[in-house]
Scaffold this active site. Structure first.
Site, PDB file in Angstrom:
ATOM      1  N   GLU A   3       9.393  -4.050  12.872  1.00  0.00           N
ATOM      2  CA  GLU A   3       9.269  -3.035  11.826  1.00  0.00           C
ATOM      3  C   GLU A   3       7.968  -2.286  12.079  1.00  0.00           C
ATOM      4  O   GLU A   3       6.870  -2.769  11.780  1.00  0.00           O
ATOM      5  CB  GLU A   3       9.250  -3.660  10.436  1.00  0.00           C
ATOM      6  CG  GLU A   3       9.205  -2.609   9.337  1.00  0.00           C
ATOM      7  CD  GLU A   3       9.056  -3.199   7.941  1.00  0.00           C
ATOM      8  OE1 GLU A   3       9.426  -2.506   6.972  1.00  0.00           O
ATOM      9  OE2 GLU A   3       8.567  -4.339   7.827  1.00  0.00           O
TER      10      GLU A   3
ATOM     11  N   PHE B 164       0.805  -1.226   0.000  1.00  0.00           N
ATOM     12  CA  PHE B 164       0.000   0.000   0.000  1.00  0.00           C
ATOM     13  C   PHE B 164       0.830   1.265   0.000  1.00  0.00           C
ATOM     14  O   PHE B 164       0.347   2.326  -0.400  1.00  0.00           O
ATOM     15  CB  PHE B 164      -0.937   0.010   1.218  1.00  0.00           C
ATOM     16  CG  PHE B 164      -0.237   0.258   2.533  1.00  0.00           C
ATOM     17  CD1 PHE B 164       0.054   1.542   2.962  1.00  0.00           C
ATOM     18  CD2 PHE B 164       0.142  -0.806   3.358  1.00  0.00           C
ATOM     19  CE1 PHE B 164       0.703   1.777   4.176  1.00  0.00           C
ATOM     20  CE2 PHE B 164       0.799  -0.585   4.555  1.00  0.00           C
ATOM     21  CZ  PHE B 164       1.080   0.710   4.973  1.00  0.00           C
TER      22      PHE B 164
ATOM     23  N   CYS C  16       9.663   1.368   3.247  1.00  0.00           N
ATOM     24  CA  CYS C  16      10.663   0.385   3.659  1.00  0.00           C
ATOM     25  C   CYS C  16      12.067   0.977   3.726  1.00  0.00           C
ATOM     26  O   CYS C  16      12.966   0.364   4.290  1.00  0.00           O
ATOM     27  CB  CYS C  16      10.653  -0.814   2.725  1.00  0.00           C
ATOM     28  SG  CYS C  16      11.147  -0.453   1.031  1.00  0.00           S
TER      29      CYS C  16
ATOM     30  N   GLU D 251      -5.131  -3.687  -1.812  1.00  0.00           N
ATOM     31  CA  GLU D 251      -6.549  -3.350  -1.841  1.00  0.00           C
ATOM     32  C   GLU D 251      -6.860  -2.063  -1.084  1.00  0.00           C
ATOM     33  O   GLU D 251      -7.960  -1.522  -1.187  1.00  0.00           O
ATOM     34  CB  GLU D 251      -7.372  -4.510  -1.272  1.00  0.00           C
ATOM     35  CG  GLU D 251      -7.206  -4.781   0.219  1.00  0.00           C
ATOM     36  CD  GLU D 251      -5.953  -5.582   0.559  1.00  0.00           C
ATOM     37  OE1 GLU D 251      -5.833  -5.987   1.732  1.00  0.00           O
ATOM     38  OE2 GLU D 251      -5.097  -5.789  -0.325  1.00  0.00           O
TER      39      GLU D 251
ATOM     40  N   LYS E 284      -1.168  -7.508  -8.816  1.00  0.00           N
ATOM     41  CA  LYS E 284      -2.092  -7.537  -7.680  1.00  0.00           C
ATOM     42  C   LYS E 284      -1.642  -6.449  -6.715  1.00  0.00           C
ATOM     43  O   LYS E 284      -0.778  -6.652  -5.864  1.00  0.00           O
ATOM     44  CB  LYS E 284      -2.055  -8.904  -6.999  1.00  0.00           C
ATOM     45  CG  LYS E 284      -3.369  -9.282  -6.247  1.00  0.00           C
ATOM     46  CD  LYS E 284      -3.812  -8.318  -5.167  1.00  0.00           C
ATOM     47  CE  LYS E 284      -2.997  -8.485  -3.901  1.00  0.00           C
ATOM     48  NZ  LYS E 284      -3.553  -7.604  -2.791  1.00  0.00           N
TER      49      LYS E 284
END
Length: 504
Positions: A389, A155, A287, A182, A179
């Protein structure tokens, strides 16, 4: 509460919006700054995954055989269209992710760099040639595409991370099924529309939305030849193990705990600017965010003061407010999880130097998913705030007695994505880049994301598989090498010879 003017996002299969879908299989799309639901997104079932892969498989032979000139022309046109619609894409990303529009525009720009790299595919796919490896025998190698490739993306960068993957895959002659997350799905469909406008044949690029059903459908599908993934380490490990077990080529980029070492000789104003920028940009949901500052004695207290001064001046607000420098987090559940580390950090002995729960929000917080910049000082490696994380605007400060102690802290961490060192000592910097067990290193640069013609990826638990993203490693990931040995006989070859062939 759902907005009366809510949008509906569906799949893109074989060059158009997909009209089908399983009844009731939908997710909600939130506007993070208000907490409102502003749309829904269809989720695929196995039939829709099969339809997308089938479309990609059917399109592969013709696209594989398309000339390099044609491929590059489509890529150049796509690049022009994305650039022309960059502002629209940035606003779309901001509305669903929450990041400020300027940050989203930067994401689109970095993704475009990979498209520009892929535009050079005629040069990038050159093979090798050796003449006369034996008498009148030549040997050469060629790079050929794999077939249907799949990308599963997070995301936090709904445009940039997919563009790490599909421009190179498509330029190499593969077809692609994406993909996306969502949580913010609209950018991927808009990119699909731009691909179509650029002249990409139907079926070469497809988008399916959903949850684990979609992911597993791609991982197990026999016609998917390669899978690329960016996300958390537990999921990256699952993606790698499942796809590899099903005979697929895999690059799975996992999580991170990026450390920034500040040596006593560093410019502390520069280091403080870098820590705040790299720790709180995109609300820390990236990240490559700096989540740990390792302050080498005796600079810790002074550095904390400088960081605190800068954090106090940051403006937190809705992504579409031009004054906002940092937006909300992506969902309420994620905000609550990130905020929980403030309490656990203090309970485990850290000092809460800046409490992001007290940060004012431009226009008021309402029901948005807000957490301001937070600084935890005197964090130690045994604390949850260090081990996990967090993926949010929480900057942990660890104190180290020496350069050697700082190195031990970094190398003992299971992640190895990115790191940075701030110093004016060239010898120390060179030693650091040589010794540190991390895949991407910055020297007086806090977020060492490589340019598109280099490759992106970490070490240790931050990468599963052998190939990093984009750059030449990306080209090699999306192609396979074929070695050819050929003899074209001279017309005066002298007739039949039944002797055993030997090299001479």
């Amino acid at each position: 509460m759902t907005d009366a003017t809510s949008k509906h996002v569906t799949h893109w299969i074989n060059g158009k919006s997909f009209d089908g879908g399983e009844a009731g299989r939908r997710g909600e799309i939130f506007e993070p700054s208000t907490g409102r639901v502003n749309g829904t997104v269809d989720f695929v079932g196995p039939a829709e995954v099969d339809a997308a892969v089938a479309a990609a498989k059917a399109a592969f032979p013709a696209w594989r055989d398309a000339s390099l000139t044609r491929r590059s022309k489509v890529l150049f046109r796509f690049r022009e269209l994305v650039d022309a619609h960059a502002g629209e894409l940035a606003r779309l990303i901001s509305s669903e992710h929450g990041k400020v529009v300027s940050d989203a525009a930067g994401e689109v720009a970095r993704g475009l760099e990979v498209v520009e790299f892929a535009c050079g595919i005629p040069h990038l796919l050159k093979g090798g040639f050796s003449e006369n490896v034996s008498s009148r025998v030549d040997a050469y190698s060629i790079l050929q595409p794999l077939g249907v490739a799949a990308g599963i993306t997070p995301f936090n960068f709904p445009a940039m991370v997919p563009m790490w993957m599909f421009p190179v895959a498509i330029a190499c002659g593969n077809t692609f099924v994406l993909k996306p997350s969502e949580k913010d799905p609209s950018a991927s469909v808009r990119l699909a529309e731009l691909w179509s406008e650029a002249g990409l044949p139907d079926g070469v690029f497809n988008v399916v939305h959903g949850d684990k059903v979609a992911v597993d459908g791609l991982l197990h599908h026999e016609d998917v030849k390669a899978v690329s993934f960016v996300g958390s380490t537990p999921i990256a490990r699952y993606i790698y193990e499942t796809a590899a077990r099903n005979g697929k080529r895999v690059q799975a980029l996992g999580g991170a705990k990026n450390h920034m070492v500040v040596l006593p000789d560093a410019d502390l104003d520069l280091a403080a600017d870098a820590a705040v920028s790299a720790g709180f940009g995109s609300a820390g949901e990236r990240c490559m965010a700096i989540s740990v500052v390792v302050a080498v004695d005796p600079v810790g207290d002074e550095l904390i003061d400088k960081v605190r001064e800068r954090v106090a001046r940051l403006k937190v607000g809705p992504g579409d407010n031009p004054e906002s420098e940092m937006g909300p987090l992506v969902t309420r559940a994620h905000r609550d999880k990130v905020a929980s580390y403030l309490d656990s950090g203090v309970a485990q002995g850290a000092v809460l130097a800046v409490d992001g729960r007290e940060t004012p929000v431009l226009g008021g917080p309402g029901d948005g998913f807000w957490l301001g910049p937070t600084v935890l000082d005197r964090v130690t490696p045994d604390m949850d705030a260090y081990r996990d994380e967090i993926f949010g605007p929480v900057l942990s400060v660890v104190r180290a007695a020496s350069y050697e102690d700082a190195m031990k802290i970094i190398d003992a961490n299971p992640y190895g994505n990115g790191t940075a060192i701030f110093t004016n000592d060239g010898g120390a910097a060179r030693r650091f880049q040589n010794e540190v067990e991390v895949g991407m290193v910055g020297i007086n640069v806090p977020i060492p994301v490589p340019m598109a013609y280099y490759s992106f990826g970490g070490w240790k638990a931050s990468l599963f598989g052998d190939s990093h993203a984009h750059g030449m490693e990306g080209v090699h990931f999306y192609t396979r090498t074929k070695a050819i040995t050929a003899r074209w006989l001279d017309p005066s070859h002298g007739g039949v010879n039944l002797g055993f062939p030997t090299n001479g």
